[in-house]
Design a protein around this motif. Structure first.
Motif, PDB file in Angstrom:
ATOM      1  N   LEU A 111       0.825  -1.209   0.000  1.00 41.33           N
ATOM      2  CA  LEU A 111       0.000   0.000   0.000  1.00 41.33           C
ATOM      3  C   LEU A 111       0.861   1.262   0.000  1.00 41.33           C
ATOM      4  CD1 LEU A 111      -2.776  -0.891   2.619  1.00 41.33           C
ATOM      5  CD2 LEU A 111      -3.118  -0.464   0.175  1.00 41.33           C
ATOM      6  N   ALA A 112       1.936   1.228   0.779  1.00 40.95           N
ATOM      7  CA  ALA A 112       2.813   2.389   0.893  1.00 40.95           C
ATOM      8  C   ALA A 112       3.506   2.693  -0.428  1.00 40.95           C
ATOM      9  CB  ALA A 112       3.837   2.158   1.999  1.00 40.95           C
ATOM     10  N   VAL A 113       4.040   1.680  -1.074  1.00 38.64           N
ATOM     11  CA  VAL A 113       4.718   1.893  -2.355  1.00 38.64           C
ATOM     12  C   VAL A 113       3.717   2.404  -3.391  1.00 38.64           C
ATOM     13  CG1 VAL A 113       5.931   0.751  -4.256  1.00 38.64           C
ATOM     14  CG2 VAL A 113       6.610   0.305  -1.894  1.00 38.64           C
ATOM     15  N   ALA A 114       2.519   1.862  -3.403  1.00 34.46           N
ATOM     16  CA  ALA A 114       1.486   2.329  -4.334  1.00 34.46           C
ATOM     17  C   ALA A 114       1.122   3.791  -4.069  1.00 34.46           C
ATOM     18  CB  ALA A 114       0.249   1.443  -4.233  1.00 34.46           C
ATOM     19  N   ALA A 115       1.128   4.195  -2.811  1.00 36.53           N
ATOM     20  CA  ALA A 115       0.765   5.567  -2.445  1.00 36.53           C
ATOM     21  C   ALA A 115       1.825   6.586  -2.855  1.00 36.53           C
ATOM     22  CB  ALA A 115       0.518   5.662  -0.937  1.00 36.53           C
ATOM     23  N   ARG A 159       2.196   4.041  14.006  1.00 36.97           N
ATOM     24  CA  ARG A 159       1.485   3.189  13.043  1.00 36.97           C
ATOM     25  C   ARG A 159       0.124   3.779  12.653  1.00 36.97           C
ATOM     26  NH1 ARG A 159       2.074  -2.164  11.573  1.00 36.97           N
ATOM     27  NH2 ARG A 159       0.219  -3.106  10.690  1.00 36.97           N
ATOM     28  N   ASP A 160      -0.603   4.342  13.610  1.00 31.66           N
ATOM     29  CA  ASP A 160      -1.912   4.922  13.298  1.00 31.66           C
ATOM     30  C   ASP A 160      -1.795   6.061  12.293  1.00 31.66           C
ATOM     31  OD1 ASP A 160      -3.291   3.131  14.871  1.00 31.66           O
ATOM     32  OD2 ASP A 160      -3.444   4.479  16.594  1.00 31.66           O
ATOM     33  N   GLN A 161      -0.754   6.879  12.409  1.00 30.01           N
ATOM     34  CA  GLN A 161      -0.537   7.956  11.436  1.00 30.01           C
ATOM     35  C   GLN A 161      -0.272   7.386  10.049  1.00 30.01           C
ATOM     36  OE1 GLN A 161       2.734  10.250  12.940  1.00 30.01           O
ATOM     37  NE2 GLN A 161       1.483  11.367  14.403  1.00 30.01           N
ATOM     38  N   LEU A 162       0.500   6.295   9.988  1.00 25.88           N
ATOM     39  CA  LEU A 162       0.771   5.654   8.707  1.00 25.88           C
ATOM     40  C   LEU A 162      -0.515   5.106   8.105  1.00 25.88           C
ATOM     41  CD1 LEU A 162       2.646   4.555   6.489  1.00 25.88           C
ATOM     42  CD2 LEU A 162       3.087   2.578   7.972  1.00 25.88           C
ATOM     43  N   LEU A 163      -1.309   4.449   8.923  1.00 30.48           N
ATOM     44  CA  LEU A 163      -2.579   3.913   8.432  1.00 30.48           C
ATOM     45  C   LEU A 163      -3.509   5.029   7.958  1.00 30.48           C
ATOM     46  CD1 LEU A 163      -3.209   1.107  11.062  1.00 30.48           C
ATOM     47  CD2 LEU A 163      -2.430   0.831   8.695  1.00 30.48           C
ATOM     48  N   ASP A 164      -3.526   6.142   8.668  1.00 33.38           N
ATOM     49  CA  ASP A 164      -4.332   7.292   8.246  1.00 33.38           C
ATOM     50  C   ASP A 164      -3.843   7.834   6.906  1.00 33.38           C
ATOM     51  OD1 ASP A 164      -5.941   7.165  10.485  1.00 33.38           O
ATOM     52  OD2 ASP A 164      -4.873   8.750  11.558  1.00 33.38           O
ATOM     53  N   ARG A 165      -2.532   7.854   6.726  1.00 30.62           N
ATOM     54  CA  ARG A 165      -1.956   8.351   5.460  1.00 30.62           C
ATOM     55  C   ARG A 165      -2.288   7.424   4.304  1.00 30.62           C
ATOM     56  NH1 ARG A 165      -0.502   9.503   1.127  1.00 30.62           N
ATOM     57  NH2 ARG A 165       1.401  10.503   0.448  1.00 30.62           N
ATOM     58  N   LEU A 166      -2.267   6.111   4.566  1.00 27.70           N
ATOM     59  CA  LEU A 166      -2.477   5.132   3.492  1.00 27.70           C
ATOM     60  C   LEU A 166      -3.946   4.817   3.238  1.00 27.70           C
ATOM     61  CD1 LEU A 166       0.422   2.646   4.248  1.00 27.70           C
ATOM     62  CD2 LEU A 166       0.327   4.445   2.507  1.00 27.70           C
ATOM     63  N   THR A 167      -4.771   4.900   4.263  1.00 26.24           N
ATOM     64  CA  THR A 167      -6.188   4.571   4.132  1.00 26.24           C
ATOM     65  C   THR A 167      -7.027   5.668   4.795  1.00 26.24           C
ATOM     66  OG1 THR A 167      -6.055   3.225   6.139  1.00 26.24           O
ATOM     67  CG2 THR A 167      -5.795   2.078   4.045  1.00 26.24           C
ATOM     68  N   PRO A 168      -7.076   6.843   4.173  1.00 28.56           N
ATOM     69  CA  PRO A 168      -7.854   7.928   4.783  1.00 28.56           C
ATOM     70  C   PRO A 168      -9.321   7.549   4.894  1.00 28.56           C
ATOM     71  CG  PRO A 168      -6.957   8.584   2.634  1.00 28.56           C
ATOM     72  CD  PRO A 168      -6.487   7.190   2.914  1.00 28.56           C
ATOM     73  N   GLY A 169      -9.917   7.956   5.989  1.00 32.69           N
ATOM     74  CA  GLY A 169     -11.334   7.666   6.198  1.00 32.69           C
ATOM     75  C   GLY A 169     -11.611   6.263   6.685  1.00 32.69           C
TER      76      GLY A 169
END
Length: 174
Positions: A111-115, A159-169
């Motif tokens: 997900l991160a690389v795709a983002a 980790r929560d910030q990363l998840l928010d960045r990768l999967t907003p909402g």
């Protein structure tokens, strides 16, 4: 304004490989370093997606490794000459945390690389094979660096910030 994140990437990757050293000789060291650098690069480009973001962090400084050292039980910087530890001021705690999360979760790394396509850093396709599809040699070389239980304290910091960045909402219950 300097917009090159390479000092931050180099220092943060160095911190990760010092905290979670390679298992083996020179080849293992190189493989471990490559994996750390790829994870840190992805994390840094996600954290600082624009030239303005990169410029601001290079002006203000990323914060250093003190809290990461405390969490992992590393030696305090006071025990060594300042010149041996100056690079540690360029370690970015959030980037290290995000990189640790990526090293221990293949789906998250994908997900991160795709983002990265949303940021300004990639002008040509960049390969992150050692991060995304490590082979047996990569896993052996970076056994500590990729161990989910060992990296959990660092990966969990942001980790929560990363998840928010990768999967907003995303749902908080997820």
């Amino acid at each position: 304004m300097l917009t090159d994140l390479s000092p931050l990437i180099a220092a943060t990757a160095r911190w990760l490989t010092a905290a979670y050293p390679p298992c083996g000789g020179a080849l293992a060291s190189a493989l471990c370093e490559a994996q750390a650098r790829q994870a840190v690069t992805v994390a840094a480009w996600l954290r600082y997606p624009t030239e303005i973001d990169a410029g601001l962090v290079t002006m203000a400084g990323p914060g250093g490794a003190a809290r990461l050292d405390w969490i992992t039980g590393a030696e305090p910087a006071d025990d060594h000459p300042a010149e041996d530890w100056a690079w540690r001021t360029w370690v970015d705690e959030v980037v290290a945390s995000w990189a640790a999360a990526l090293l221990t979760d293949a789906e998250l790394a994908g997900l991160a690389v795709a983002a990265l396509a949303e940021g300004e850093h990639t002008v040509a396709p960049v390969e992150f094979r050692r991060l995304l599809t490590p082979d047996d040699g990569d896993h052996r070389a970076a056994a500590l660096l990729r161990h989910p239980d060992l990296l959990a304290p660092v990966a969990g910091l942001h980790r929560d910030q990363l998840l928010d960045r990768l999967t907003p909402g995303r749902s908080l219950a997820a």
